[in-house]
Design an enzyme around this catalytic site. Structure first.
Site, PDB file in Angstrom:
ATOM      1  N   GLY A   6       0.883  -1.307  -0.067  1.00 58.09           N
ATOM      2  CA  GLY A   6      -0.057  -0.135  -0.049  1.00 58.09           C
ATOM      3  C   GLY A   6       0.745   1.216   0.138  1.00 58.09           C
TER       4      GLY A   6
ATOM      5  N   GLY B 228       2.431   4.775   1.551  1.00 59.41           N
ATOM      6  CA  GLY B 228       2.885   5.249   2.982  1.00 59.41           C
ATOM      7  C   GLY B 228       4.226   4.596   3.244  1.00 59.41           C
ATOM      8  N   ASN B 229       4.713   5.096   4.396  1.00 60.49           N
ATOM      9  CA  ASN B 229       6.040   4.841   4.752  1.00 60.49           C
ATOM     10  C   ASN B 229       6.391   3.456   5.153  1.00 60.49           C
ATOM     11  OD1 ASN B 229       7.107   7.524   4.214  1.00 60.49           O
ATOM     12  ND2 ASN B 229       6.112   8.289   6.054  1.00 60.49           N
ATOM     13  N   VAL B 230       5.608   2.935   6.003  1.00 63.10           N
ATOM     14  CA  VAL B 230       5.568   1.718   6.338  1.00 63.10           C
ATOM     15  C   VAL B 230       5.659   0.525   5.188  1.00 63.10           C
ATOM     16  CG1 VAL B 230       4.510  -0.398   7.839  1.00 63.10           C
ATOM     17  CG2 VAL B 230       4.371   2.094   8.547  1.00 63.10           C
TER      18      VAL B 230
ATOM     19  N   GLU C 132      -1.012  -1.306  -7.102  1.00 61.81           N
ATOM     20  CA  GLU C 132      -1.426  -0.126  -7.581  1.00 61.81           C
ATOM     21  C   GLU C 132      -0.185   0.891  -8.105  1.00 61.81           C
ATOM     22  OE1 GLU C 132      -5.208   0.711  -4.473  1.00 61.81           O
ATOM     23  OE2 GLU C 132      -3.526   2.071  -4.580  1.00 61.81           O
TER      24      GLU C 132
ATOM     25  N   ASN D  90      -6.950   9.964   4.121  1.00 59.70           N
ATOM     26  CA  ASN D  90      -7.016  10.055   2.715  1.00 59.70           C
ATOM     27  C   ASN D  90      -8.332   9.391   2.227  1.00 59.70           C
ATOM     28  OD1 ASN D  90      -4.544  11.439   2.620  1.00 59.70           O
ATOM     29  ND2 ASN D  90      -3.318   9.426   2.304  1.00 59.70           N
TER      30      ASN D  90
ATOM     31  N   LYS E 249       1.643   9.497  18.702  1.00 60.10           N
ATOM     32  CA  LYS E 249       1.845  10.733  19.404  1.00 60.10           C
ATOM     33  C   LYS E 249       2.422  10.275  20.929  1.00 60.10           C
ATOM     34  CE  LYS E 249      -2.215  13.187  18.072  1.00 60.10           C
ATOM     35  NZ  LYS E 249      -1.609  14.166  16.960  1.00 60.10           N
TER      36      LYS E 249
END
Lengths: 519, 519
Positions: A285, A287-289, A310, A400, A424
């Site tokens: 997918g 994202g950074n991970v 994708e 998103n 956080k």
């Protein structure tokens, strides 16, 4: 005749040489003139997926028309309905949102200002499984599409359209729109011609036939997009780069998760569920991970892996270079400008290792299931039973959107969802009693991964899933409170035990105290 | 050679004539002797789907062994893991649950005593999309399958198995189990031979090929099941009827919902989304509401409809008789004894109008999407955004299970979920602020129907979905409270507005006051 890699046209020649079809040349006009052809309340289909291949001239020109009208009259009439492949970039969603010109948006957004307008309920936002949007537009769920604005790399003398860095829903929009504006962008690498596979014979139900794709690297369609010249009302020449999002270098948590996933692959190979040499086709997918997982593959022993995904991002190109990935199928090539130059220079090599498909095919449930895709996607949070929230922070504010996570997660041979165990600085647990928004139910999530470990949920009943999740992927600071919740809920009984008077209390506690941690 | 409709064998001959294969005849034994071959902690695959075609002799014999041991020793060792197609009946799940012999159960149950044990957390219960279970067993999610106990209608001289009233996961269990016990039931209509289509070439991922089914009435496989004789440890002869559940006559609410759905079909025909003559293939879930929809079709103008579903029930036979349904594909024939007699007597006619398939095919996402199935399923409740709970009352206690609702709902051309707007005389609203259990997310539910009307959610953003649901399908007694919740949540903002400190309060109010109605 085509503008293929054997053609004499290169990106060093004038932009105008990208438009060879004579009847298309007659329609060349300015972005502003093209923008005037878009009615202020139109439903508009844009090209664009993952910051790749969105139209870059006409949307800003529309935004300027809106701004000019507002300056003149104190308000403007622009209330566009906007459909795309997936995310565009500042130059499309961003400028139109800044101008207040978007009334509704489908199916995915990653622009910060538009996100604010969506969460403040100024813009209607409809998330749709990316594989399904084209069909829904054909069926009329969103009314008539007045205008398609599609960026291409060139137009052949025969009037065929050479696609750019993504396919997305482009052919569907060309088919469905009443009128078409083409942006011919000489920044788009014409050398990619031949790496696209436009299979659009999906028909309507009852006319459906099996999609003939059996292997990740197969071509089953046309290299070009098609549009009847009668529908083309303007051709606009541009020379602007894509704005694909940059990734940060993997942090410690991401590297830990990537290592855990590689160990899991080995475990699955030993269990005989994945081929030892090539595993199964991987989907990763946004994202950074996800990016970190790809990066970690670079130092693995695997060779000739297949990807069915994708997006092709920078990291994927590196994996192709090193032979770790043998072939990558996607709907968009979302690369940094430097990587794009590299791909263009060695196009003969990459064209044998890459194919871009319409998102109805890249994200198609039939194919994802048939090919046995291993789906790896990020999550916002999961609950103790493995229901996953991919989209809405605190259950209400969208980040998103759903994107293709459901297409892959539901239909993959294995579906893995990943997140650090806290956010956080530990104040938020990503494992909660009841997810405040559910995009993927417990029936569709098989593996959860955090930096703490991996929860293998396959074949487990709800209570066993909960114990596996709490023990393996929850942060130790929250394990006590999660176990306490589970045990008190179990005492009340039920197949899926819950305490509904406190199921959502963790969110309220965070709002009240700044931390989900029990006081 | 086969025991087909052209064979000389009929159900009036002796039970023993149903076993023609000589090597199978050698294995004929008593139910008790067969039961002794099942280890007390075995993982067992049973035939059976919707009360049709479960083994009827060996499970009760196992239950008796457990009871005898308990009488003798004060306890028994039976801790079976039980996998089926879907629900069985009292004679299988019921007697084994009564004996306390079930440790875990997959993927669906409809027995009351077993349901109690599941909800009291005495039995581990794993719901699985019915289309996916066979693959998960092949992949080893549930460990080795020690024994398959499969009921068939007969065994040919060549050793092929003639299936009975369902196919379910039978071929998968025959393939996967270490040992096989066959029950040959002479009550099962041998005349059905030729109406089954065992397509099992699904392979593992990467070997996957398109499933060649293009039409509801197509045969793509074998009429018979296959098992290596070496694995067969016992053949047991029986003569006991299926125990398919009976339906009540449609009540006023069900008739109202059926009428609303028929009006909607007309609307879709006018919009050009369904063919006027044959609509699209219909799937109708289990339960009285779904049954009422079928009953209402009897008086419609439609002729030659196709059904692509799990179950063929009595009402479907009536529709075939009247020509309203031209062809019905399913995995189980769950008929009353009288209907079964009717089908047997006119088998030449019905064999042209019915096919039974493995549940991997009847519920296959690839095929459901390709054929354009209209999925109509019952729900426990929906929330204002269209997330649907199909399974767990008050979010914790399971009724039956997920079944095929996700297979059809997610992949259908249209997915319709139905329920009366209230329960318990109005004390429970089936439309709630936040569903206490979510089986189908808002991305997969397109139409909700209650006796009050129809909410067409296609193309709508969350807040618009909420207004459409509250206005059209919620009960008037609850519309005020739902609107109040929505408006106060909207004031706080967010793409999917919620008030988490009261999202679940309706359940607590019901527990406290006996009604979800605001006091």
């Amino acid at each position: 005749m085509s503008l293929s890699h054997t053609s004499s046209v290169s990106d060093t020649q004038s932009q105008n040489d990208r438009v060879l079809g004579p009847r298309f040349r007659e329609k060349i006009t300015s972005a502003k003139a093209a923008a005037r052809l878009v009615q202020p309340a139109a439903t508009v289909g844009l090209s664009g997926f993952g910051g790749a291949n969105h139209p870059k001239a006409v949307p800003p020109a529309i935004a300027r028309l809106a701004d000019e009208q507002r300056a003149r009259e104190g308000h403007h009439d622009y209330r566009l309905g906007l459909l795309t492949g997936a995310s565009t970039a500042r130059g499309a969603d961003g400028v139109l949102a800044d101008a207040g010109a978007i009334a509704w948006r489908v199916p995915y957004n990653a622009d910060a200002e538009l996100r604010r307008q969506i969460n403040d309920l100024e813009v209607d936002y409809v998330e749709v499984h990316l594989s399904r949007l084209a069909q829904q537009v054909r069926e009329g769920y969103f009314g008539r599409m007045h205008t398609a604005i599609v960026e291409v790399a060139g137009i052949t003398a025969d009037g065929e359209l050479i696609p750019g860095s993504s396919l997305g829903n482009n052919q569907a929009w060309l088919d469905e729109a009443d009128q078409v504006i083409l942006e011919v962008n000489s920044w788009q690498p014409i050398e990619l011609d031949g790496a696209h596979d436009v299979y659009q014979n999906l028909g309507l139900p009852l006319n459906g036939t099996p999609i003939p794709l059996k292997h990740v690297n197969q071509h089953i369609g046309s290299p070009h997009l098609h549009v009847p010249i009668e529908k083309v009302v303007a051709v606009v020449l541009t020379d602007l780069p894509d704005e694909s999002p940059a990734f940060t270098d993997p942090d410690a948590d991401s590297r830990a998760m990537a290592g855990i996933i590689l160990d899991f692959f080995e475990h699955e190979v030993k269990a005989g569920r994945m081929p030892a040499d090539t595993l199964l086709p991987l989907q990763s997918g946004v994202g950074n991970v996800a990016n970190a997982v790809l990066a970690s593959l670079a130092t693995s022993q695997y060779r000739g892996l297949n990807c069915y995904s994708e997006l092709i991002q920078d990291g994927m190109i590196d994996l192709i270079d090193s032979g770790v990935v043998g072939f990558a199928s996607a709907t968009a090539l979302a690369l940094s400008p430097a990587k794009f130059e590299q791909v263009k220079k060695n196009i003969g090599f990459y064209r044998d290792h890459i194919v871009l498909r319409p998102q109805e095919i890249s994200n198609n449930p039939e194919l994802i299931r048939r090919l046995g895709v291993v789906a790896m996607n990020s999550m916002v949070e999961a609950d103790i039973y493995g229901n996953v929230n991919s989209t809405h922070v605190n259950g209400t504010r969208v980040v998103n959107g759903l994107g293709g996570s459901g297409d892959y997660g539901r239909n993959g041979y294995l579906s893995v969802f990943m997140s650090p165990s806290t956010a956080k600085g530990g104040a938020i647990s990503k494992i909660v009693p009841f997810a405040a928004h559910i995009d993927h139910t417990e029936h569709d999530t098989q593996v959860l991964v955090t930096e703490r470990g991996l929860a293998d949920l396959r074949g487990l009943s709800p209570v066993r899933r909960a114990r596996t999740i709490i023990d393996n992927v929850a942060h130790p600071d929250y394990q006590g409170a999660l176990n306490d919740y589970l045990e008190r809920a179990r005492a009340k009984g039920g197949h899926v035990p819950h305490l509904f008077d406190e199921a959502f209390e963790w969110y309220a506690r965070f709002e009240r105290t700044g931390s989900m941690l029990p006081q």
